[in-house]
Design an enzyme around this catalytic site. Structure first.
Site, PDB file in Angstrom:
ATOM      1  CG  HIS A  77      -2.135   0.827   1.069  1.00 43.25           C
ATOM      2  ND1 HIS A  77      -2.426   1.891   1.904  1.00 43.25           N
ATOM      3  CD2 HIS A  77      -3.131   0.791   0.160  1.00 43.25           C
ATOM      4  CE1 HIS A  77      -3.549   2.460   1.526  1.00 43.25           C
ATOM      5  NE2 HIS A  77      -4.004   1.819   0.471  1.00 43.25           N
TER       6      HIS A  77
ATOM      7  CG  HIS B  59      -7.305   7.770  -2.201  1.00 42.14           C
ATOM      8  ND1 HIS B  59      -5.944   7.578  -2.229  1.00 42.14           N
ATOM      9  CD2 HIS B  59      -7.860   6.532  -2.265  1.00 42.14           C
ATOM     10  CE1 HIS B  59      -5.674   6.290  -2.312  1.00 42.14           C
ATOM     11  NE2 HIS B  59      -6.812   5.625  -2.329  1.00 42.14           N
TER      12      HIS B  59
END
Length: 542
Positions: free
Chosen positions: A171, A420
């Site tokens: 990630h 985000h």
């Protein structure tokens, strides 16, 4: 972006963010952690600076009315007016310099064609591009697609990071750039390397200064040894410590990142002001003598941060909340204690379905924002998180802003650009809303990202790769304060006092607006039949 002057160049060799488990915390975590106040911490820092051989965080002498631009920048939003895009940054701003010779792109989702468009058109076929991803299984369709696109470009090399945990993801969102003028740059951000993330979603970027070469090139290069205890003795926030932690992070990839480790070892990081807070998969000692990961690394870094006296709160703003458990044991006893020393209150900023419906891309924005509320355990989680949930847009019809009293609403200009971005901010004394520390990171609110509670052997388990940068005012100047700024990266004129001021660009409005009694966070897995502002519906997906 303005076109840069170019030198003669030759080829040089030089969907969902996270998939969505609890144990008893150690006795040592049951005691409150109270870092020293600013006054005492500054005194301790002066004493530490007398210790020979340990590089201290850069603290220039106090200068009246000295100001510093925000260490974090927001990305440009395609469908917002210019007034909301002041001081913002684009991917081309980061990659468009024709002097870039090599790029290492670490991310979760990759569109190689989109990435390559970010480089200067005259050199994009000359830049050595390394793409580090997490699709390591042979039968992965994402891996096959990535390999097919990379095969079309001779200057793109793929590196698959090994993930031993089925719930883990690669990630991390980071760019490492090597340049033809013998400088390097590290960029840590929050966006996937796909077009949607760089258009109408709110994102943030931290960029290091250009780092000069401190050692002449060697042929062949000498492999960088693991970070030594001497380098790790430098305090978090210093350039030497940042470099040591970054090299230790890259070593977690094994031989995949050996070349970039060798290269970065030759550069001078002394201009960096910030602490690296990262996660790598595996079991790790919470008291490791080397770099600590996850919540243990964050806790260690915060031990060096002066805290304001008085009431304070930590605002966690994320784009994904995983399954944390049917009780608040991990959230309160592990996560909050690690990052909220001194008894700070906690708030979590996360959008509701109504805010997603009204965002620039409507329901499509929700494809990048995740939590679940369907199962019995998830419903219990919602109940203990509901009191700390706050809106992203702060203009919901239900609910009332309760922070700040008669304080005027300060507009950040991002309420219609769905988040985000991931930010963690500690606000000090409520009377002036000063900021004690702030972090931009890829890490959402999950055990996979931050690590499980400590087990009986003093270990914590982490599933994912993550990376972020923590900053606080003392890194920039003695007696400095950090002030929230809105719509710009510089401090407002009326907020500049005699002491130095570090601006911090916020992505959300203040004061925060708590959820109403019946409001729930957006869940991409749920079906939403009320049309968004463009008339679209959402059938729900995992």
């Amino acid at each position: 972006m303005d076109r840069r002057n170019k030198r003669g160049l030759a080829a040089s060799n030089h969907s969902s963010d996270e998939p969505h488990r609890e144990s008893t915390p150690p006795q040592t975590l049951l005691h409150p952690i109270s870092p020293p106040t600013k006054k005492r911490r500054l005194s301790e820092q002066s004493e530490q600076q007398e210790v020979a051989g340990a590089e201290q965080p850069r603290s220039p002498s106090k200068t009246p009315s000295q100001t510093f631009r925000s260490p974090f920048q927001l990305t440009r939003i395609q469908d917002l007016q210019d007034e909301f895009n002041k001081d913002t940054i684009t991917l081309n701003d980061l990659l468009g310099d024709p002097l870039i010779s090599e790029c290492w792109n670490f991310n979760y989702l990759h569109d190689i064609d989109f990435l390559m468009e970010g480089f200067d058109e005259d050199v994009r076929d000359l830049v050595n591009v390394h793409v580090v991803h997490g699709f390591w299984r042979r039968d992965s369709e994402s891996k096959k697609s990535l390999e097919e696109k990379a095969s079309r470009r001779k200057n793109v090399t793929l590196h698959a990071a090994y993930l031993p945990n089925m719930f883990g993801t690669h990630h991390t969102k980071m760019l490492i750039l090597l340049r033809r003028d013998d400088t390097a740059q590290v960029i840590i951000h929050t966006a996937n390397m796909i077009a949607r993330d760089w258009t109408n979603l709110t994102q943030a970027v931290w960029s290091s200064p250009l780092l000069p070469l401190k050692q002449p090139p060697t042929h062949p290069p000498v492999s960088a040894p693991p970070a030594t205890q001497q380098s790790l003795s430098s305090p978090p926030g210093s350039g030497a410590r940042f470099k040591a932690d970054l090299l230790n992070y890259l070593q977690a990839y094994g031989n995949r990142c050996r070349r970039i480790i060798d290269e970065l070892a030759r550069y001078d990081f002394s201009a960096v002001r910030g602490a690296l807070v990262a996660s790598v998969p595996g079991k790790h000692s919470v008291d490791a003598a080397t770099t600590r990961w996850g919540w243990a690394g964050m806790q260690q870094a915060l031990e060096n941060v002066p805290l304001s006296e008085g009431e304070s709160e930590v605002v966690v703003q994320v784009s994904s909340i995983a399954t944390l458990g049917g009780t608040d044991a991990w959230f309160r006893r592990t996560f909050c204690r690690a990052i909220g020393g001194g008894g700070a209150a906690f708030k979590v900023v996360f959008p509701t379905a109504d805010e997603i419906r009204r965002s620039l891309d409507g329901y499509q924005s929700g494809a990048s924002i995740h939590t679940k509320t369907q199962s019995a355990q998830q419903a219990k989680q919602l109940e203990y998180l509901r009191p700390v949930f706050c809106h992203w847009a702060n203009d919901a019809p239900e609910g009332k802003a309760e922070l700040g009293g008669d304080m005027l609403v300060k507009e950040a200009g991002r309420k219609r650009a769905a988040p985000h971005i991931k930010t963690y901010v500690r606000y000090g004394n409520k009377s002036d809303r000063s900021i004690d520390w702030a972090m931009v990171t890829s890490a959402n609110l999950s055990k996979q990202a931050w690590g499980e509670a400590t087990n009986a052997y003093g270990e914590m388990h982490i599933a994912s790769y993550e990376i972020g940068v923590l900053v606080w005012p003392a890194l920039f100047a003695q007696d400095a304060t950090m002030a929230a700024t809105f719509l710009r990266d510089t401090a407002q004129e009326d907020s500049v006092e005699d002491s130095p001021v570090v601006a911090l660009r916020l992505p959300y409005n203040l004061p925060l607006q708590p959820y109403g009694s019946h409001e729930v966070p957006w869940a991409a897995t749920a079906k939403h039949t009320e049309p968004d502002w463009m008339g679209g519906l959402w059938v729900g997906h995992s």
